[in-house]
Design a protein around this motif. Structure first.
Motif, PDB file in Angstrom:
ATOM      1  N   LEU A 171       0.810  -1.330  -0.001  1.00  0.00           N
ATOM      2  CA  LEU A 171      -0.002   0.139   0.006  1.00  0.00           C
ATOM      3  C   LEU A 171       0.816   1.147  -0.141  1.00  0.00           C
ATOM      4  N   GLU A 196      -5.591   3.750  -2.425  1.00  0.00           N
ATOM      5  CA  GLU A 196      -5.087   2.675  -2.123  1.00  0.00           C
ATOM      6  C   GLU A 196      -5.893   1.818  -0.930  1.00  0.00           C
ATOM      7  N   HIS A 227       1.148  -2.996  -8.876  1.00  0.00           N
ATOM      8  CA  HIS A 227       1.851  -2.599  -7.740  1.00  0.00           C
ATOM      9  C   HIS A 227       2.900  -3.615  -7.112  1.00  0.00           C
TER      10      HIS A 227
END
Ligand SMILES: [Zn+2]
Length: 252
Positions: free
Chosen positions: A12, A124, A236
């Motif tokens: 994150l 996020e 990510h």
């Protein structure tokens, strides 16, 4: 200026753009979470949020005040303390550290300020909460409909994904909480997986021997949750950031 390469373990935080992350870093504190440590109890005020790195945290729901059952598992993919995102300051679950390791934490008051101001972090966290809700609801169905052996295989895979190591420590008692069964049920399921040479289990040390075989042994809940999570996380990957030493928070 002295610069160091800082690895951002938590995905994150890694997904937040560099400039915003440098700002957050001033309020993040590196900590080590220890196996068995309770971060929150149900009804308690959330004092810190935690972004696990190598550590692993279970969310347990309690029945009759003492029967604990795992409903969620949070590692480097998430954050512990999500009620704050939704405007609640009290935990409804027990957050229990089940894997010793690194994490970054932030005081709740600071987190609320940063969350309000940092749009990338908001994005996020909303995405993460959606996948955590999917994990929790799938776990509810899994606990009701699937047998212990397939649930244990699923749980081992989820842990394996998060700790990024073939070996981790887990007692029978903990596994019983995770799966909502008595110790004897855990023993039988672990022995069955060991007999199939998928894992080795000795005095609380688990070694994953055959990842593909374990995937075949797990119930489909593992894939269902992973697909949703991976879809939301696309792009990510863990990243590294160059940052001046002066901006680094102090070690605990
Ligand atoms: Zn299942």
């Amino acid at each position: 200026m002295i610069e160091t390469v800082l690895e951002i373990e938590n995905s994150l935080l890694a997904a937040v753009p560099h400039t915003a992350y440098r700002h957050l870093l001033a309020r993040l504190e590196p900590v080590t979470l220890t196996f068995g440590e309770v971060l929150y109890e149900p009804g308690e005020t959330i004092r810190h949020v935690y972004f696990p790195g190598a550590s692993l945290v279970s969310l347990l729901t309690l029945a009759d005040g003492h029967l604990a059952l795992e409903v969620g598992l949070i590692g480097r993919d998430g954050m512990v303390g999500t009620p704050l995102v939704l405007g609640h300051t009290v935990s409804s679950v027990r957050a229990l550290v089940q894997g010793t390791g690194t994490a970054m934490r932030m005081a709740s008051a600071h987190f609320r300020d940063e969350f309000r101001l940092c749009l990338p972090l908001q994005k996020e966290l909303y995405r993460y909460i959606h996948s955590l809700m999917a994990q929790i609801s799938q776990t509810a169905a899994c606990n009701r409909f699937h047998v212990v052996e397939t649930r244990l295989a699923r749980w081992l895979l989820m842990t394996h994904d998060r700790v990024k190591s073939d070996q981790f420590r887990m007692t029978h008692e903990f596994l019983g909480h995770m799966l909502g069964v008595r110790r004897v049920g855990v023993t039988k399921a672990a022995q069955a997986l060991q007999k199939r040479k998928l894992i080795r289990y000795s005095r609380g040390d688990i070694t994953v021997l055959d990842r593909t075989g374990l995937e075949a042994a797990a119930c489909e809940c593992y894939e269902v949750v992973k697909d949703m999570h991976d879809g939301a996380q696309a792009g990510h990957a863990m990243r590294k950031i160059r940052i001046s030493a002066a901006a680094l928070p102090l070690s605990p």
